[in-house]
Write a protein that holds these residues in place. Sequence first.
Motif: not given
Length: 290
Positions: A83-98
């Motif tokens: 689940g570590i990569a998933l947490r990183l994915w979520q952080a990246g998606m949040a950074y890119l936003g809309h």
Amino acid sequence: MDTDISIRIMSPGEIDLAIEWAAREGWNPGLDDAACFRSTDPEGFLMAFVDGEPAASLSAVRYGETFGFIGLYIAAPPYRGRGIALRLWQAGMAYLGHRVIGLDGVPERQHDYRRSGFELAWRNVRYAGSVAIAAPDDPRLLPVEPDLLPALLDYDRPFFPAPRDRFLDAWLTQRDTRRSWAFVEPAVDTAGGSGRMTGYGTVRQCRAGWKIGPLFADDAVRADLLFRRLAACAGTGPVILDLPEPNPAALDLAKSYGLCPVFETARMYRGTAPSLRIDRLYGVTTFELG
């Protein structure tokens, strides 16, 4: 049990580590890719750490306010399935936003990306082989120098969803490991002028062989001349070309020089897929940054 998981922006050395991970995955990155990548959006290169040890990487690069691209999504083998990569994915998606977001994923992961709202746009196919050809003697082929950069940035716009001046400024810098050429038609008058750009491309030395990308041209004839100019840098070594499958002229170009398909990715977008000049796109710039 993972006692301390943290995510932060990569340092230059940690980007080098992510590039090394990419090489171990068989992605065959360019020798000078790390510095070019980081110049694009330094805050968009993220790494997850477990108890202080690097565990996973992700690039989530912003191109202005409207577009972003995901790449370098790799978990180090000891940290997979936790689940570590998933947490990183979520952080990246949040950074890119809309933003509309693009990525190049391996086909077997398409279903995972669909869960995050991505849809298939087309396949990119990697062709490779040895060509050993001489550079064409054509005065319209010019090495990319600073005076050509404004025209090149303008020419690049139909091939990418957003301006990428910072990236191209780094990507096109001539080094021992990379060269770029433009196809420039002669000026139509005798009063001067630099002429009209009708194509450009870059070739860069990789861990194995030389990759050509981007390769953009107004037509197949110019694409062929640019390909020969770029491929001549490889000597007898392998030449690699990542091309969009929907452009049959790009497929014909690769096959005409004996290149064979060795790998493919799924180009996917979350949000409205951009309208690009696929018919003039003979070589993708990089799977990591689009």
